[in-house]
Design an enzyme around this catalytic site. Structure first.
Site, PDB file in Angstrom:
ATOM      1  N   GLN A 100      17.454  62.297  13.504  1.00 21.15           N
ATOM      2  CA  GLN A 100      18.184  61.924  12.294  1.00 21.15           C
ATOM      3  C   GLN A 100      18.647  60.478  12.417  1.00 21.15           C
ATOM      4  O   GLN A 100      19.374  60.129  13.354  1.00 21.15           O
ATOM      5  CB  GLN A 100      19.396  62.829  12.053  1.00 21.15           C
ATOM      6  CG  GLN A 100      19.958  62.600  10.647  1.00 21.15           C
ATOM      7  CD  GLN A 100      21.311  63.230  10.406  1.00 21.15           C
ATOM      8  OE1 GLN A 100      22.221  63.062  11.215  1.00 21.15           O
ATOM      9  NE2 GLN A 100      21.458  63.929   9.303  1.00 21.15           N
ATOM     10  N   TYR A 181      28.091  58.756   4.597  1.00 17.39           N
ATOM     11  CA  TYR A 181      27.671  57.553   5.321  1.00 17.39           C
ATOM     12  C   TYR A 181      26.961  56.583   4.365  1.00 17.39           C
ATOM     13  O   TYR A 181      26.936  56.804   3.156  1.00 17.39           O
ATOM     14  CB  TYR A 181      26.867  57.968   6.558  1.00 17.39           C
ATOM     15  CG  TYR A 181      27.727  58.833   7.449  1.00 17.39           C
ATOM     16  CD1 TYR A 181      28.861  58.288   8.066  1.00 17.39           C
ATOM     17  CD2 TYR A 181      27.505  60.204   7.582  1.00 17.39           C
ATOM     18  CE1 TYR A 181      29.720  59.077   8.821  1.00 17.39           C
ATOM     19  CE2 TYR A 181      28.364  61.001   8.349  1.00 17.39           C
ATOM     20  CZ  TYR A 181      29.465  60.434   8.954  1.00 17.39           C
ATOM     21  OH  TYR A 181      30.334  61.212   9.687  1.00 17.39           O
ATOM     22  N   ARG A 228      18.156  64.113   4.195  1.00  9.25           N
ATOM     23  CA  ARG A 228      19.288  65.029   4.031  1.00  9.25           C
ATOM     24  C   ARG A 228      20.272  64.478   3.013  1.00  9.25           C
ATOM     25  O   ARG A 228      20.621  63.294   3.060  1.00  9.25           O
ATOM     26  CB  ARG A 228      20.014  65.224   5.374  1.00  9.25           C
ATOM     27  CG  ARG A 228      20.993  66.394   5.364  1.00  9.25           C
ATOM     28  CD  ARG A 228      21.666  66.570   6.708  1.00  9.25           C
ATOM     29  NE  ARG A 228      22.017  67.967   6.946  1.00  9.25           N
ATOM     30  CZ  ARG A 228      23.093  68.370   7.623  1.00  9.25           C
ATOM     31  NH1 ARG A 228      23.920  67.487   8.142  1.00  9.25           N
ATOM     32  NH2 ARG A 228      23.337  69.647   7.806  1.00  9.25           N
ATOM     33  N   GLY A 318      23.949  75.182  12.187  1.00  8.41           N
ATOM     34  CA  GLY A 318      24.595  74.154  12.990  1.00  8.41           C
ATOM     35  C   GLY A 318      25.446  74.747  14.092  1.00  8.41           C
ATOM     36  O   GLY A 318      25.007  74.915  15.227  1.00  8.41           O
TER      37      GLY A 318
HETATM   38  C1  8OZ Z   1      30.943  65.155  12.831  1.00  6.58           C
HETATM   39  C2  8OZ Z   1      31.531  64.111  13.516  1.00  6.58           C
HETATM   40  C3  8OZ Z   1      30.989  62.860  13.430  1.00  6.58           C
HETATM   41  C4  8OZ Z   1      29.861  62.646  12.648  1.00  6.58           C
HETATM   42  C5  8OZ Z   1      27.860  64.098   9.835  1.00  6.58           C
HETATM   43  C6  8OZ Z   1      27.066  62.715  11.603  1.00  6.58           C
HETATM   44  O1  8OZ Z   1      28.792  64.712   9.315  1.00  6.58           O
HETATM   45  C7  8OZ Z   1      28.041  63.469  11.158  1.00  6.58           C
HETATM   46  C8  8OZ Z   1      29.272  63.696  11.970  1.00  6.58           C
HETATM   47  C9  8OZ Z   1      29.823  64.956  12.069  1.00  6.58           C
HETATM   48  O2  8OZ Z   1      26.777  63.986   9.261  1.00  6.58           O
END
Ligand code: 8OZ
Length: 361
Positions: A100, A181, A228, A318
């Protein structure tokens, strides 16, 4: 037509998956010096190789893409070599593995940014979110808006990381367009108030995700590229608007046109309720002709019934994969599932990582 079950082999692009059970991407904050995945990571992923497909923890496409301590990268020769050990270990056990790829955008802190710089974002709007740096949860830093001239560099960093993924032996890559993000930030009216070609309309807000995905697919093949998304998740300070259905229906159509191999959808709030916000996930499915990979709060029963109804093709688990390296076998036999220990999810060593046992034979 025979009914689909979780335990059938199935095709994904040119790959044959042993079953329809996918290990979801899970951040574990255990990368070593240079943000290189450790030898322990190879053990951890190999222990879970009976999944039809493993999707790795989110992995930075560049130094600027980092937002948390000890999350791995895929932009240096050492990181590529570290990941090669992981893919070799998984393949030796007959598994398949995608990496990912992420850029955290504004969900970052100056202490993990190159030169202590401000994190970058679609607009200079700070998220109401925390990150984990220097062994503590802290508020994310004030971001700065990316200049138009910087956008091709973001696309290029994903393209290069995808090329690196193939060098590292991955079967494919997943573009992280979810959970608040960078690419998700661009999709949101509450995080993106740009007035150029990357903001202001459904089409413009989707542009960066589509350009990144097109560049990755061109580099490594659409048959090895997944994406995703998390349309209504409030993860990492995202505030979904009333217009997300139109936004994500368009995203699904555009990704379909690129011919990518799967669409991975976090249904509901990431790691939380599936139905807190109304959303028609089947509308995405109708627009996307390749594999629909569903995630969030699935049990075996829900997965089997959604498969039978033809609503999903693959299901990602998960938390259950953290505590159950042999999750596939346990779901198949109805064996009880071990519960994960929240205290050892993020950071640390083998405890809570590689020491969850499989059921005794
Ligand atoms: C939990 C803590 C830090 C990052 C995501 C990459 O939620 C994460 C993430 C999850 O997609």
């Amino acid at each position: 037509m025979t009914e689909k079950t979780l335990f059938d082999a199935c095709a994904l692009g040119g790959l044959t998956l042993a079953n329809r059970i996918v290990m979801a991407p899970l951040t574990r904050n255990r990368a070593g010096a240079g943000l290189v995945p450790s030898a322990l990571a190879a053990t951890y992923y190999a222990q879970r190789a009976s999944a039809g497909l493993i999707i790795t923890e989110a992995t930075q496409v560049s130094a600027q893409a980092q937002g948390y301590q000890d999350t791995p990268g895929l932009y240096t020769p050492e990181q590529i070599a570290g990941w090669r050990q992981v893919t070799d270990a998984v393949h030796a056990k007959g598994g398949k593995i995608f990496v990912q790829l992420w850029h955290v955008g504004r969900v970052s802190h100056v202490s993990v940014q190159p030169g202590g710089a401000a994190p970058v974002a679609p607009s200079a709007i700070r998220a109401q979110a925390k990150t984990f740096v220097n062994n503590a949860f802290v508020d994310v830093s004030e971001p700065r808006a990316l200049a138009m001239e910087e956008i091709p560099g973001i696309v290029e960093s994903f393209r290069q990381a995808a090329a690196n993924a193939i060098t590292a032996g991955f079967d494919g890559v997943e573009v992280h367009g979810a959970n608040g993000y960078l690419l998700d930030q661009f999709l949101r009216e509450t995080a993106n108030v740009r007035t150029d070609a990357y903001g202001g309309s459904v089409e413009n807000r989707a542009r960066l995700l589509i350009e990144v995905t097109a560049a990755v697919a061109k580099e490594i093949g659409a048959g090895r590229t997944g994406v995703r998304i998390s349309p209504v998740s409030p993860a990492s300070g995202i505030v979904p608007s009333a217009h997300e259905q139109a936004q994500f229906d368009y995203v699904a159509e555009q990704l379909n046109a690129l011919g990518i191999v799967y669409l991975h959808v976090v249904e509901g709030a990431t790691g939380g309720p599936r139905d807190a916000t109304p959303f028609d996930f089947d509308a995405l499915r109708r627009r996307f002709q390749q594999t629909y990979l569903a995630n969030n709060g699935y049990t075996r029963d829900l997965a089997e019934s959604r498969l039978r109804e033809g609503k999903v093709d693959l299901v990602a688990f998960g938390h259950d994969f953290i505590a159950n390296p042999d999750l596939v076998e346990r779901l198949k036999t109805g064996a009880p599932l071990a519960q994960m220990n929240m205290a050892t999810v993020y950071g640390g060593g083998a405890a809570g990582y590689t020491d969850y046992p499989a059921l005794a034979a």
